[in-house]
Motif scaffolding. Structure first.
Motif, PDB file in Angstrom:
ATOM      1  N   MET A  54       0.831  -1.207   0.000  1.00  0.00           N
ATOM      2  CA  MET A  54       0.000   0.000   0.000  1.00  0.00           C
ATOM      3  C   MET A  54       0.866   1.257   0.000  1.00  0.00           C
ATOM      4  O   MET A  54       0.571   2.235  -0.695  1.00  0.00           O
ATOM      5  CB  MET A  54      -0.933  -0.026   1.208  1.00  0.00           C
ATOM      6  CG  MET A  54      -1.966  -1.136   1.171  1.00  0.00           C
ATOM      7  SD  MET A  54      -2.920  -1.278   2.709  1.00  0.00           S
ATOM      8  CE  MET A  54      -3.689   0.351   2.771  1.00  0.00           C
ATOM      9  N   VAL A  55       1.951   1.244   0.779  1.00  0.00           N
ATOM     10  CA  VAL A  55       2.873   2.384   0.808  1.00  0.00           C
ATOM     11  C   VAL A  55       3.514   2.571  -0.562  1.00  0.00           C
ATOM     12  O   VAL A  55       3.700   3.701  -1.031  1.00  0.00           O
ATOM     13  CB  VAL A  55       3.934   2.174   1.896  1.00  0.00           C
ATOM     14  CG1 VAL A  55       5.071   3.178   1.745  1.00  0.00           C
ATOM     15  CG2 VAL A  55       3.307   2.301   3.279  1.00  0.00           C
ATOM     16  N   THR A  56       3.855   1.468  -1.222  1.00  0.00           N
ATOM     17  CA  THR A  56       4.467   1.542  -2.549  1.00  0.00           C
ATOM     18  C   THR A  56       3.523   2.184  -3.557  1.00  0.00           C
ATOM     19  O   THR A  56       3.930   3.045  -4.349  1.00  0.00           O
ATOM     20  CB  THR A  56       4.864   0.131  -3.005  1.00  0.00           C
ATOM     21  OG1 THR A  56       5.831  -0.404  -2.095  1.00  0.00           O
ATOM     22  CG2 THR A  56       5.437   0.164  -4.397  1.00  0.00           C
ATOM     23  N   ALA A  91      12.085   8.875   3.201  1.00  0.00           N
ATOM     24  CA  ALA A  91      12.467   8.950   4.604  1.00  0.00           C
ATOM     25  C   ALA A  91      11.247   8.999   5.517  1.00  0.00           C
ATOM     26  O   ALA A  91      11.212   8.356   6.572  1.00  0.00           O
ATOM     27  CB  ALA A  91      13.347  10.178   4.836  1.00  0.00           C
ATOM     28  N   VAL A  92      10.230   9.750   5.130  1.00  0.00           N
ATOM     29  CA  VAL A  92       9.020   9.872   5.951  1.00  0.00           C
ATOM     30  C   VAL A  92       8.286   8.532   6.026  1.00  0.00           C
ATOM     31  O   VAL A  92       7.845   8.107   7.108  1.00  0.00           O
ATOM     32  CB  VAL A  92       8.093  10.965   5.388  1.00  0.00           C
ATOM     33  CG1 VAL A  92       6.739  10.949   6.094  1.00  0.00           C
ATOM     34  CG2 VAL A  92       8.745  12.336   5.546  1.00  0.00           C
ATOM     35  N   PHE A  93       8.176   7.830   4.915  1.00  0.00           N
ATOM     36  CA  PHE A  93       7.514   6.528   4.931  1.00  0.00           C
ATOM     37  C   PHE A  93       8.301   5.528   5.772  1.00  0.00           C
ATOM     38  O   PHE A  93       7.705   4.681   6.453  1.00  0.00           O
ATOM     39  CB  PHE A  93       7.327   6.001   3.510  1.00  0.00           C
ATOM     40  CG  PHE A  93       6.137   6.577   2.808  1.00  0.00           C
ATOM     41  CD1 PHE A  93       4.956   6.812   3.486  1.00  0.00           C
ATOM     42  CD2 PHE A  93       6.185   6.899   1.462  1.00  0.00           C
ATOM     43  CE1 PHE A  93       3.851   7.339   2.852  1.00  0.00           C
ATOM     44  CE2 PHE A  93       5.079   7.422   0.803  1.00  0.00           C
ATOM     45  CZ  PHE A  93       3.911   7.647   1.504  1.00  0.00           C
ATOM     46  N   GLY A  94       9.631   5.588   5.714  1.00  0.00           N
ATOM     47  CA  GLY A  94      10.422   4.721   6.578  1.00  0.00           C
ATOM     48  C   GLY A  94      10.197   5.036   8.045  1.00  0.00           C
ATOM     49  O   GLY A  94      10.066   4.130   8.878  1.00  0.00           O
ATOM     50  N   TRP A  95      10.119   6.308   8.382  1.00  0.00           N
ATOM     51  CA  TRP A  95       9.874   6.730   9.761  1.00  0.00           C
ATOM     52  C   TRP A  95       8.493   6.281  10.237  1.00  0.00           C
ATOM     53  O   TRP A  95       8.296   5.960  11.418  1.00  0.00           O
ATOM     54  CB  TRP A  95      10.003   8.248   9.843  1.00  0.00           C
ATOM     55  CG  TRP A  95       9.836   8.802  11.217  1.00  0.00           C
ATOM     56  CD1 TRP A  95      10.741   8.757  12.248  1.00  0.00           C
ATOM     57  CD2 TRP A  95       8.696   9.509  11.718  1.00  0.00           C
ATOM     58  NE1 TRP A  95      10.235   9.393  13.351  1.00  0.00           N
ATOM     59  CE2 TRP A  95       8.981   9.862  13.064  1.00  0.00           C
ATOM     60  CE3 TRP A  95       7.470   9.877  11.168  1.00  0.00           C
ATOM     61  CZ2 TRP A  95       8.085  10.570  13.858  1.00  0.00           C
ATOM     62  CZ3 TRP A  95       6.572  10.579  11.956  1.00  0.00           C
ATOM     63  CH2 TRP A  95       6.879  10.917  13.288  1.00  0.00           C
ATOM     64  N   MET A  96       7.521   6.218   9.324  1.00  0.00           N
ATOM     65  CA  MET A  96       6.161   5.816   9.674  1.00  0.00           C
ATOM     66  C   MET A  96       5.993   4.299   9.714  1.00  0.00           C
ATOM     67  O   MET A  96       4.894   3.812  10.023  1.00  0.00           O
ATOM     68  CB  MET A  96       5.173   6.403   8.652  1.00  0.00           C
ATOM     69  CG  MET A  96       5.016   7.893   8.712  1.00  0.00           C
ATOM     70  SD  MET A  96       3.871   8.483   7.421  1.00  0.00           S
ATOM     71  CE  MET A  96       2.392   7.535   7.832  1.00  0.00           C
ATOM     72  N   PHE A  97       7.025   3.544   9.423  1.00  0.00           N
ATOM     73  CA  PHE A  97       6.945   2.087   9.331  1.00  0.00           C
ATOM     74  C   PHE A  97       6.259   1.442  10.539  1.00  0.00           C
ATOM     75  O   PHE A  97       5.277   0.713  10.379  1.00  0.00           O
ATOM     76  CB  PHE A  97       8.361   1.528   9.124  1.00  0.00           C
ATOM     77  CG  PHE A  97       8.450   0.038   9.097  1.00  0.00           C
ATOM     78  CD1 PHE A  97       8.031  -0.677   7.984  1.00  0.00           C
ATOM     79  CD2 PHE A  97       8.972  -0.657  10.165  1.00  0.00           C
ATOM     80  CE1 PHE A  97       8.131  -2.061   7.954  1.00  0.00           C
ATOM     81  CE2 PHE A  97       9.069  -2.033  10.142  1.00  0.00           C
ATOM     82  CZ  PHE A  97       8.647  -2.737   9.037  1.00  0.00           C
ATOM     83  N   MET A 168      18.059   4.672   3.008  1.00  0.00           N
ATOM     84  CA  MET A 168      17.309   5.676   3.764  1.00  0.00           C
ATOM     85  C   MET A 168      16.035   5.081   4.354  1.00  0.00           C
ATOM     86  O   MET A 168      15.737   5.281   5.536  1.00  0.00           O
ATOM     87  CB  MET A 168      16.961   6.867   2.874  1.00  0.00           C
ATOM     88  CG  MET A 168      16.186   7.951   3.600  1.00  0.00           C
ATOM     89  SD  MET A 168      15.727   9.322   2.523  1.00  0.00           S
ATOM     90  CE  MET A 168      17.329  10.001   2.146  1.00  0.00           C
ATOM     91  N   TYR A 169      15.285   4.341   3.556  1.00  0.00           N
ATOM     92  CA  TYR A 169      14.026   3.776   4.049  1.00  0.00           C
ATOM     93  C   TYR A 169      14.282   2.781   5.178  1.00  0.00           C
ATOM     94  O   TYR A 169      13.637   2.834   6.231  1.00  0.00           O
ATOM     95  CB  TYR A 169      13.273   3.094   2.905  1.00  0.00           C
ATOM     96  CG  TYR A 169      11.959   2.489   3.321  1.00  0.00           C
ATOM     97  CD1 TYR A 169      10.795   3.255   3.340  1.00  0.00           C
ATOM     98  CD2 TYR A 169      11.865   1.146   3.691  1.00  0.00           C
ATOM     99  CE1 TYR A 169       9.582   2.702   3.721  1.00  0.00           C
ATOM    100  CE2 TYR A 169      10.657   0.589   4.077  1.00  0.00           C
ATOM    101  CZ  TYR A 169       9.523   1.375   4.094  1.00  0.00           C
ATOM    102  OH  TYR A 169       8.326   0.830   4.478  1.00  0.00           O
TER     103      TYR A 169
END
Length: 265
Positions: A54-56, A91-97, A168-169
């Motif tokens: 979904m993130v992708t 970076a934001v999506f990685g932080w929201m993981f 980064m992710y």
């Protein structure tokens, strides 16, 4: 009337049974129990993979919307540096993981009590692979051609750019997991003096925002420069360091987390 003078009786329909309240209540309790119990390790992993997909899809749409001018900046102007915006988005999506994996209806808040670190590590690796592989489509749906030579301009269509997205992710996700899981499941009062139970929350938040924000800031700064051996080495070293940090954070979480609430059927 029959020839013998007897009257045949017509059978009456059987009375309908009222719903069994006990059974209904039992089904409701079972449903509530299903919502709060911890699923199997494989089901948790499958849920995390679906979230990564979904993130992708969302990231691809954001790249498309940014490149076509549908998405504006704070001054309501078109975003021209799509590569930089894609790096910030990564970076934001990685932080929201870990935020996406939280499920507070469950007794474990969405973070299982057994096998949590392997689950987070495998989920992050799969999510990183899915996002990085899908980023090769970004140049086809957005304008990401190299113009300035900056690292962010290589995102999606160069091996260095693919490494930049993956590192980064993954690193942002591991750093975020180390703190967010702790804040979601553990009582801070057992970590600090009882006279100042708020101190644990403050210290954890400072560490969370400081480390994750600091890493993202440095990674974006490196993305605005030409690719260099030193910058790529920094990104590479941060990957195993973030894994160790996540292992330490989850290990502490499993020692001081809140007790499980058992829901009876």
């Amino acid at each position: 009337m029959t020839p013998s003078g007897r009257q045949d009786r017509v059978p009456l329909p059987a009375p309908s049974r009222a719903p069994n309240r006990a059974a209904t209540g039992g089904a409701a309790r079972t449903s509530a129990h299903d919502e709060t119990r911890t699923p199997t390790w494989g089901r948790d992993l499958g849920r995390n993979v679906i979230l990564s997909v979904m993130v992708t899809v969302l990231s691809a749409f954001i790249v498309f919307a940014t490149s076509t001018g549908l998405m504006k900046d704070r001054q309501w102007e078109e975003i021209t540096e799509v590569g930089l915006f894609a790096a910030i988005m990564t970076a934001v999506f990685g932080w929201m993981f870990p935020f996406l994996m939280a499920e507070f209806k469950r007794n474990d808040s969405g973070f299982r009590r057994e096998g949590l670190f392997p689950l987070m590590l495998v989920s992050a690796l799969l999510g990183t692979a899915i996002l990085t592989l899908s980023s090769v489509l970004w140049p086809w749906i957005g304008t990401l051609h190299p113009e300035t030579g900056q690292l962010t301009e290589l995102v999606g269509h160069h091996p260095v750019g693919l490494f930049y997205t993956a590192a980064m992710y993954f690193t942002a996700a591991m750093i975020s997991c180390a703190f967010f899981v702790l804040m979601s499941t553990a009582p801070f009062a057992v970590m600090v003096p009882q006279s100042a139970p708020w101190l644990g929350t403050v210290l954890t938040l400072l560490g969370y925002l400081g480390l994750s924000g600091g890493y993202i800031g440095v990674a974006i700064w490196l993305g605005l420069r030409d690719p260099s051996a030193g910058g790529l080495l920094f990104l590479a070293v941060c990957v195993p360091v973030s894994v160790l940090l996540c292992a330490a954070g989850i290990g502490l979480t499993q020692r001081v987390r809140l007790p499980e609430i058992v829901v009876s059927r």
